[in-house]
Design a protein around this motif. Structure first.
Motif, mmCIF file in Angstrom:
data_model
loop_
_atom_site.group_PDB
_atom_site.id
_atom_site.type_symbol
_atom_site.label_atom_id
_atom_site.label_comp_id
_atom_site.label_asym_id
_atom_site.label_seq_id
_atom_site.Cartn_x
_atom_site.Cartn_y
_atom_site.Cartn_z
ATOM 1 N N ALA A 71 44.570 32.108 34.436
ATOM 2 C CA ALA A 71 44.140 32.360 35.807
ATOM 3 C C ALA A 71 43.530 31.103 36.429
ATOM 4 O O ALA A 71 43.783 30.785 37.598
ATOM 5 C CB ALA A 71 43.130 33.506 35.835
ATOM 6 N N ILE A 72 42.727 30.386 35.657
ATOM 7 C CA ILE A 72 42.158 29.118 36.148
ATOM 8 C C ILE A 72 43.263 28.090 36.358
ATOM 9 O O ILE A 72 43.286 27.361 37.363
ATOM 10 C CB ILE A 72 41.101 28.593 35.159
ATOM 11 C CG1 ILE A 72 39.928 29.578 35.070
ATOM 12 C CG2 ILE A 72 40.614 27.210 35.570
ATOM 13 C CD1 ILE A 72 38.895 29.210 34.029
ATOM 14 N N SER B 286 40.719 43.922 40.383
ATOM 15 C CA SER B 286 41.383 44.032 41.684
ATOM 16 C C SER B 286 40.997 42.916 42.636
ATOM 17 O O SER B 286 41.621 42.747 43.683
ATOM 18 C CB SER B 286 41.065 45.388 42.322
ATOM 19 O OG SER B 286 39.662 45.582 42.393
ATOM 20 N N SER B 287 39.950 42.150 42.297
ATOM 21 C CA SER B 287 39.538 41.020 43.141
ATOM 22 C C SER B 287 40.119 39.699 42.652
ATOM 23 O O SER B 287 39.856 38.652 43.261
ATOM 24 C CB SER B 287 38.011 40.917 43.168
ATOM 25 O OG SER B 287 37.430 42.039 43.771
ATOM 26 N N LEU B 288 40.892 39.748 41.576
ATOM 27 C CA LEU B 288 41.370 38.515 40.955
ATOM 28 C C LEU B 288 42.272 37.711 41.891
ATOM 29 O O LEU B 288 42.065 36.499 42.088
ATOM 30 C CB LEU B 288 42.124 38.860 39.671
ATOM 31 C CG LEU B 288 42.320 37.744 38.647
ATOM 32 C CD1 LEU B 288 40.985 37.221 38.160
ATOM 33 C CD2 LEU B 288 43.143 38.255 37.470
ATOM 34 N N LEU B 289 43.276 38.356 42.485
ATOM 35 C CA LEU B 289 44.207 37.644 43.353
ATOM 36 C C LEU B 289 43.539 37.164 44.634
ATOM 37 O O LEU B 289 43.862 36.094 45.157
ATOM 38 C CB LEU B 289 45.399 38.544 43.689
ATOM 39 C CG LEU B 289 46.330 38.902 42.533
ATOM 40 C CD1 LEU B 289 47.510 39.718 43.031
ATOM 41 C CD2 LEU B 289 46.821 37.654 41.808
ATOM 42 N N ALA C 297 50.720 40.550 35.910
ATOM 43 C CA ALA C 297 50.329 40.573 34.496
ATOM 44 C C ALA C 297 48.842 40.254 34.334
ATOM 45 O O ALA C 297 48.155 40.867 33.506
ATOM 46 C CB ALA C 297 51.174 39.579 33.708
ATOM 47 N N LEU C 298 48.330 39.320 35.129
ATOM 48 C CA LEU C 298 46.908 38.970 35.036
ATOM 49 C C LEU C 298 46.018 40.159 35.377
ATOM 50 O O LEU C 298 44.989 40.377 34.723
ATOM 51 C CB LEU C 298 46.605 37.793 35.970
ATOM 52 C CG LEU C 298 47.098 36.414 35.524
ATOM 53 C CD1 LEU C 298 46.804 35.379 36.591
ATOM 54 C CD2 LEU C 298 46.441 36.012 34.206
ATOM 55 N N ILE C 299 46.390 40.913 36.399
ATOM 56 C CA ILE C 299 45.583 42.077 36.762
ATOM 57 C C ILE C 299 45.582 43.106 35.645
ATOM 58 O O ILE C 299 44.545 43.681 35.290
ATOM 59 C CB ILE C 299 46.089 42.696 38.078
ATOM 60 C CG1 ILE C 299 45.825 41.734 39.247
ATOM 61 C CG2 ILE C 299 45.407 44.030 38.345
ATOM 62 C CD1 ILE C 299 46.297 42.253 40.583
ATOM 63 N N HIS C 300 46.740 43.360 35.046
ATOM 64 C CA HIS C 300 46.815 44.312 33.937
ATOM 65 C C HIS C 300 45.995 43.834 32.739
ATOM 66 O O HIS C 300 45.285 44.633 32.097
ATOM 67 C CB HIS C 300 48.267 44.521 33.524
ATOM 68 C CG HIS C 300 49.035 45.425 34.432
ATOM 69 N ND1 HIS C 300 48.784 46.777 34.525
ATOM 70 C CD2 HIS C 300 50.057 45.182 35.308
ATOM 71 C CE1 HIS C 300 49.602 47.329 35.402
ATOM 72 N NE2 HIS C 300 50.387 46.386 35.895
#
Length: 443
Positions: free
Chosen positions: A158-159, A97-100, A70-73
């Motif tokens: 995310a944080i 795409s670099s979030l995870l 969900a965070l990526i979307h």
């Protein structure tokens, strides 16, 4: 051990003899069959460890699979990217795409630095249970706000996810400190460990099936946000109940196993022990030293591969949280099959040769994903390659651990009780993050 006065096996055995005689964890090893099966008879701490593993399994799946997707979307939406296109935009300075990968870099570095300190707290203080309780409460408190994930709150979540994972590592360290003390008998401990692993695996599978089933029934198959909220609601509710019961009712305090050596401090003694143990292993146990070197690379590669796979499926195949859950479900089932089949290959081929074959097939199947899977019409092919990759990876790992445990006459689960060296990884995630966030494509 660092001075060469004891063997690794002697040190592991001695670490399991610390519980008091009236504590259930030091019960007679010749227990009836139900001792090492749920609900574990009168062994309350074994029951507590099983409940704790359920909570950890729910959190890993909920955070990494459903919330991560969900965070990526949501990040893609903030970056102004179209659903069916590879996203080159940025949200808060990074590509979606670099979030995870960024999340795992921070957690990997933090946990690597933290483990020696946790080991010192376990060895030299009586605060093991207190720290486990504090970390359990803090972890559950951090889970609650994730239920309200939305387009406006995704970056804060995310944080919070990073903070949550950091607290989770502390809690996991305290939980695993109880595991070697469940029994003085290695066979009983092995059966308990097998039972805990089966419970954790079964929980992950059931949780994915439950969330995917409810999402399908409610028409949320393509709604990653609603699926993530559902998963975190279940995750929070169940984890609060079973962790509260485990750590405030079932687990008992432990006294310090030893005093802090003269001239040392509890904040630094863990790092000193790790250094001396490392030097001794590398000087006197070359095969074991190579084992840890291989773990440093393979653990990093496996984690990076999982992250890239999830991101790849979202970016290029436009997977929803439900479809990502199905992907992880296939991964879990295929991995269990690899672990189950690996003993049969040992009867015909040596562990080393079997491991090399599985690694070769793992490389071939991974390359196959990049070569043949490139658009949303190939989701079935991605599922197939995912199963093959997971099967070969778990098969290779099982054979590798068997080869080393046979060399040193150690049960595989005990290999990770020797020290924290396995966390000193060569971080493939950093390589992926740098390349992806500067110039690379997912493929």
């Amino acid at each position: 051990l660092a001075e060469g006065k004891h063997t690794i096996n002697e040190e592991i055995g001695k670490s399991r003899m610390t519980a008091s005689d009236d504590d259930p964890s030091s019960a007679d090893p010749h227990q009836p069959l139900f001792f090492h099966l749920p609900p574990y008879g009168e062994h309350l701490e074994a029951r507590g460890w099983a409940f704790d593993s359920i909570g950890r399994s729910l959190s890993v799946v909920g955070n990494a699979v459903f919330v991560g997707t969900a965070l990526i979307h949501l990040a893609r939406n903030d970056a102004g990217c179209e659903p069916d296109e590879e996203c080159t935009g940025r949200a808060h300075g990074i590509r979606p795409s670099s979030l995870l990968s960024l999340y795992n870099i921070v957690i990997g570095l933090a946990s690597s630095a933290l483990l020696p300190l946790l080991g010192a707290i376990v060895d030299h203080t009586h605060h093991r249970l207190l720290l486990a309780r504090i970390s359990a409460v803090a972890y559950c408190a951090a889970l609650f706000p994730m239920i309200f994930l939305s387009q406006s709150t995704w970056f804060a979540v995310a944080i919070l996810l990073i903070v949550n994972a950091f607290i989770g590592w502390i809690h996991t360290g305290m939980a695993f400190a109880y595991l070697p003390e469940m029994s003085n008998d290695r066979k009983v401990l092995g059966r308990l460990n097998t039972s805990f692993t089966a419970i954790q695996f079964g929980t992950g599978v059931f949780f994915i099936v439950l969330v995917v089933g409810i999402s399908a029934a409610c028409g949320w198959v393509d709604d990653s946000l609603a699926t993530a909220r559902l998963a975190q609601s279940i995750n929070f509710t169940v984890t609060v109940v079973i962790w509260g019961y485990s750590w405030f009712v079932l687990f008992k305090p432990r006294q310090a196993m030893s005093t802090v050596p003269d001239g040392s401090w509890v904040l630094t003694v863990g790092f000193q022990k790790l250094y001396h143990t490392s030097i001794h292993i590398f000087n006197n146990h070359k095969p074991l030293a190579w084992f840890y070197a291989a773990i440093a690379f393979s653990e990093s590669a496996t984690q990076a591969l999982l992250l890239i796979g999830i991101t790849y499926s979202i970016e290029l195949l436009n997977f929803s949280a439900t479809e990502t859950g199905i992907t992880v479900l296939i991964l879990l089932v295929s991995s269990s099959m690899g672990c189950y089949i690996s003993p049969f290959s040992l009867r015909r081929v040596s562990p080393v040769r079997s491991n090399q074959l599985c690694l070769f097939l793992l490389g071939v199947s991974t390359a196959g994903v990049a070569a043949f899977v490139s658009n949303a019409n190939q989701k079935g092919l991605f599922y197939l390659f995912n199963a093959f990759v997971s099967f070969n990876q778990s098969c290779a790992s099982s054979l590798f651990y068997h080869a080393v445990s046979k060399q040193y006459h150690i049960v595989p689960s005990s290999l990770f009780e020797v020290g924290s060296l396995r966390r000193l990884e060569i971080h493939g995630r950093e390589v992926y993050y740098y390349y992806n966030n500067t110039r690379g494509t997912r493929r």
